[in-house]
Design a protein around this motif. Structure first.
Motif, PDB file in Angstrom:
ATOM      1  N   LYS A 262       0.837  -1.205   0.000  1.00  0.00           N
ATOM      2  CA  LYS A 262       0.000   0.000   0.000  1.00  0.00           C
ATOM      3  C   LYS A 262       0.877   1.264   0.000  1.00  0.00           C
ATOM      4  O   LYS A 262       0.591   2.244  -0.694  1.00  0.00           O
ATOM      5  CB  LYS A 262      -0.901  -0.015   1.245  1.00  0.00           C
ATOM      6  CG  LYS A 262      -1.904   1.118   1.290  1.00  0.00           C
ATOM      7  CD  LYS A 262      -2.663   1.133   2.594  1.00  0.00           C
ATOM      8  CE  LYS A 262      -3.452   2.425   2.724  1.00  0.00           C
ATOM      9  NZ  LYS A 262      -3.958   2.621   4.078  1.00  0.00           N
ATOM     10  N   ILE A 265       2.532   1.729  -3.475  1.00  0.00           N
ATOM     11  CA  ILE A 265       1.528   2.173  -4.453  1.00  0.00           C
ATOM     12  C   ILE A 265       1.182   3.645  -4.226  1.00  0.00           C
ATOM     13  O   ILE A 265       1.063   4.432  -5.172  1.00  0.00           O
ATOM     14  CB  ILE A 265       0.260   1.282  -4.374  1.00  0.00           C
ATOM     15  CG1 ILE A 265       0.595  -0.133  -4.854  1.00  0.00           C
ATOM     16  CG2 ILE A 265      -0.894   1.875  -5.187  1.00  0.00           C
ATOM     17  CD1 ILE A 265      -0.520  -1.147  -4.630  1.00  0.00           C
ATOM     18  N   SER A 266       1.065   4.023  -2.960  1.00  0.00           N
ATOM     19  CA  SER A 266       0.715   5.407  -2.647  1.00  0.00           C
ATOM     20  C   SER A 266       1.829   6.368  -3.113  1.00  0.00           C
ATOM     21  O   SER A 266       1.539   7.413  -3.709  1.00  0.00           O
ATOM     22  CB  SER A 266       0.474   5.516  -1.132  1.00  0.00           C
ATOM     23  OG  SER A 266       0.403   6.845  -0.764  1.00  0.00           O
ATOM     24  N   LEU A 269       1.601   6.488  -7.047  1.00  0.00           N
ATOM     25  CA  LEU A 269       0.430   7.137  -7.647  1.00  0.00           C
ATOM     26  C   LEU A 269       0.323   8.611  -7.280  1.00  0.00           C
ATOM     27  O   LEU A 269      -0.189   9.415  -8.066  1.00  0.00           O
ATOM     28  CB  LEU A 269      -0.846   6.365  -7.294  1.00  0.00           C
ATOM     29  CG  LEU A 269      -0.943   4.974  -7.950  1.00  0.00           C
ATOM     30  CD1 LEU A 269      -2.291   4.331  -7.670  1.00  0.00           C
ATOM     31  CD2 LEU A 269      -0.706   5.031  -9.470  1.00  0.00           C
ATOM     32  N   GLY A 295      -2.382  -4.925  -6.959  1.00  0.00           N
ATOM     33  CA  GLY A 295      -2.796  -3.764  -6.173  1.00  0.00           C
ATOM     34  C   GLY A 295      -2.570  -2.471  -6.925  1.00  0.00           C
ATOM     35  O   GLY A 295      -3.423  -1.573  -6.918  1.00  0.00           O
ATOM     36  N   LEU A 296      -1.423  -2.357  -7.591  1.00  0.00           N
ATOM     37  CA  LEU A 296      -1.116  -1.140  -8.359  1.00  0.00           C
ATOM     38  C   LEU A 296      -2.094  -0.988  -9.523  1.00  0.00           C
ATOM     39  O   LEU A 296      -2.622   0.102  -9.769  1.00  0.00           O
ATOM     40  CB  LEU A 296       0.335  -1.177  -8.870  1.00  0.00           C
ATOM     41  CG  LEU A 296       0.751   0.009  -9.749  1.00  0.00           C
ATOM     42  CD1 LEU A 296       0.657   1.337  -8.992  1.00  0.00           C
ATOM     43  CD2 LEU A 296       2.162  -0.167 -10.297  1.00  0.00           C
ATOM     44  N   LYS A 298      -5.114  -2.064  -9.790  1.00  0.00           N
ATOM     45  CA  LYS A 298      -6.451  -1.721  -9.290  1.00  0.00           C
ATOM     46  C   LYS A 298      -6.497  -0.237  -8.859  1.00  0.00           C
ATOM     47  O   LYS A 298      -7.386   0.511  -9.279  1.00  0.00           O
ATOM     48  CB  LYS A 298      -6.786  -2.650  -8.113  1.00  0.00           C
ATOM     49  CG  LYS A 298      -8.175  -2.508  -7.569  1.00  0.00           C
ATOM     50  CD  LYS A 298      -8.473  -3.680  -6.628  1.00  0.00           C
ATOM     51  CE  LYS A 298      -9.794  -3.476  -5.918  1.00  0.00           C
ATOM     52  NZ  LYS A 298      -9.667  -2.744  -4.661  1.00  0.00           N
ATOM     53  N   SER A 299      -5.506   0.157  -8.043  1.00  0.00           N
ATOM     54  CA  SER A 299      -5.508   1.534  -7.533  1.00  0.00           C
ATOM     55  C   SER A 299      -5.323   2.540  -8.667  1.00  0.00           C
ATOM     56  O   SER A 299      -5.894   3.628  -8.642  1.00  0.00           O
ATOM     57  CB  SER A 299      -4.383   1.742  -6.519  1.00  0.00           C
ATOM     58  OG  SER A 299      -4.514   0.837  -5.479  1.00  0.00           O
ATOM     59  N   GLU A 302      -8.611   2.927 -10.412  1.00  0.00           N
ATOM     60  CA  GLU A 302      -9.534   3.698  -9.562  1.00  0.00           C
ATOM     61  C   GLU A 302      -9.185   5.188  -9.595  1.00  0.00           C
ATOM     62  O   GLU A 302     -10.063   6.046  -9.686  1.00  0.00           O
ATOM     63  CB  GLU A 302      -9.473   3.183  -8.116  1.00  0.00           C
ATOM     64  CG  GLU A 302     -10.215   1.865  -7.943  1.00  0.00           C
ATOM     65  CD  GLU A 302      -9.922   1.174  -6.599  1.00  0.00           C
ATOM     66  OE1 GLU A 302     -10.432   0.074  -6.406  1.00  0.00           O
ATOM     67  OE2 GLU A 302      -9.156   1.747  -5.781  1.00  0.00           O
ATOM     68  N   MET A 303      -7.879   5.482  -9.544  1.00  0.00           N
ATOM     69  CA  MET A 303      -7.454   6.886  -9.602  1.00  0.00           C
ATOM     70  C   MET A 303      -7.855   7.497 -10.948  1.00  0.00           C
ATOM     71  O   MET A 303      -8.286   8.646 -11.024  1.00  0.00           O
ATOM     72  CB  MET A 303      -5.939   6.990  -9.389  1.00  0.00           C
ATOM     73  CG  MET A 303      -5.430   8.402  -9.397  1.00  0.00           C
ATOM     74  SD  MET A 303      -3.695   8.514  -8.927  1.00  0.00           S
ATOM     75  CE  MET A 303      -3.825   8.827  -7.196  1.00  0.00           C
TER      76      MET A 303
END
Ligand code: KG4
Ligand code: ZN
Length: 352
Positions: A262, A265-266, A269, A295-296, A298-299, A302-303
């Motif tokens: 997480k 990824i944060s 992004l 995870g990347l 998906k996020s 979404e972004m």
């Protein structure tokens, strides 16, 4: 040997409008030996031989990688031709990864490509590996419109690239220390996971809670990145907890992986969002081995929905190292008549 045949594309016309030629491309920059045939911008075959020999050493051993490339390259090229239903006489140009990468590995592909092009009396096309990762987004439809931004995250690099055309790209931001993939692999090693640890962290993270353990995010200027601090904070975190409980990693692996992933990824992004705002570009891609991370992916999507971007991610087989991305890059270099002479040689480092 892992084979990937892009059958779904074989009947499509080229996104470039049918210009181009039949290109044989070779990738050998690290520990994958790969060959691909591309005709008019359509990938007909993409054969990848993974080198298992490195697993027990916890990382790629350069000397072993070069030897494995020498053993693999002829069968891999043969297979790529066969799967594409193509013979050497139909090849119009030979492309190869020139840089960056492990010099011994690059040299095998470079010398093979030069010899083959010379024997066939066909032009040679030298390809920059990181540019090819970006252009992996042009393999399948829909493709991004130029100019687009690409977050390229691999084992050796982390870059935000502005692509103005297939042959005109600029790096807007880069890592000041470790690459994102390196952070995954080194942290995985601290967790006792085998190399390459990135896909394993991804797997365990899917079973864990991302909010139980948190790690600090660095505050780096402009569009640059840093991952060494996250790695160090994982190290101290594990030292502290395993002192109290020897089974801490074993009992908490999914949650540790989810919290770590997480954080990475944060970091990625947030910088990509900053780049999009600065450039006013809404065609956004990701690429490179870490873009295979569930995870990347998906996020990122979404972004994209939240910020009204059009997002693009290569198919899994075109995220990690593969010759199809070298072939598609060479396709555009062929159209632009960007050939190399035979004095060209491999280079471990090169400007973008
Ligand atoms: O692009 P790539 O195949 O090779 C380089 O050019 O470096 O990237 C390899 C990197 C490795 O660090 C590997 O752990 C990471 O990509 N990777 C992943 C995943 N799949 C590959 N990292 C996180 N999650 C994944 N699913
Ligand atoms: Zn790569």
């Amino acid at each position: 040997m892992q084979e990937q045949i892009n059958k779904k594309n074989s009947n499509l016309s080229s996104p470039t409008g049918g210009q181009g030629a039949t290109i044989l491309a070779i990738e050998s920059s690290c520990d994958e030996t790969s060959a691909s045939i591309c005709r008019n911008g359509v990938i007909l075959s993409n054969i990848i031989a993974n080198q298992k020999v490195h697993e027990k050493y916890g990382g790629v051993v350069p000397e072993l990688a070069s030897r494995a490339h020498i053993q693999n390259i002829i069968p891999v090229v043969d297979m790529a031709l066969q799967k594409a239903g193509c013979v050497l006489g139909e090849v119009d140009a030979v492309a190869f990864t020139q840089s960056p990468g492990l010099i011994g590995s690059l040299l095998v592909g470079c010398q093979f490509a030069k010899s083959l092009a010379l024997a066939l009396n066909k032009p040679l096309i030298a390809v920059h590996h990181m540019r090819a990762h970006v252009l992996a987004n042009l393999i399948d439809r829909p493709t991004p419109q130029f100019p687009f931004l690409c977050l390229t995250v691999s084992g050796g690099h982390t870059q935000i690239v502005l692509a103005k055309s297939p042959v005109d790209m600029e790096v807007l931001g880069t890592t000041l220390d470790d690459a994102a993939g390196e952070a995954f692999d080194k942290s995985a090693k601290l967790l006792g996971l085998p190399y390459p640890g990135g896909p394993l962290i991804d797997k365990y993270a899917q079973e864990g809670s991302p909010d139980r353990f948190s790690f600090p995010e660095p505050n780096i200027e402009e569009l640059n990145f840093s991952f060494s601090g996250v790695k160090t904070s994982i190290l101290y975190f594990l030292q502290k907890h395993t002192k109290e409980n020897q089974n801490f990693i074993h009992e908490n692996l999914p949650d540790i992986c989810a919290g770590f992933q997480k954080t990475i990824i944060s970091i990625l992004l947030n910088k990509l969002k900053k780049a999009a705002l600065q450039t006013n570009i809404t065609q956004i891609c990701i690429a490179g081995g870490v873009s295979a991370n569930s995870g990347l992916r998906k996020s990122f999507k979404e972004m994209g929905v939240k910020l009204n971007w059009q997002t693009f991610i290569p198919a899994y087989e075109y995220c990690t190292d593969n010759a199809a991305m070298i072939a598609i890059t060479a396709h555009y270099k062929y159209i632009n008549k960007q050939f190399s002479d035979f004095s060209v040689t491999a280079s471990a480092r090169a400007t973008f």
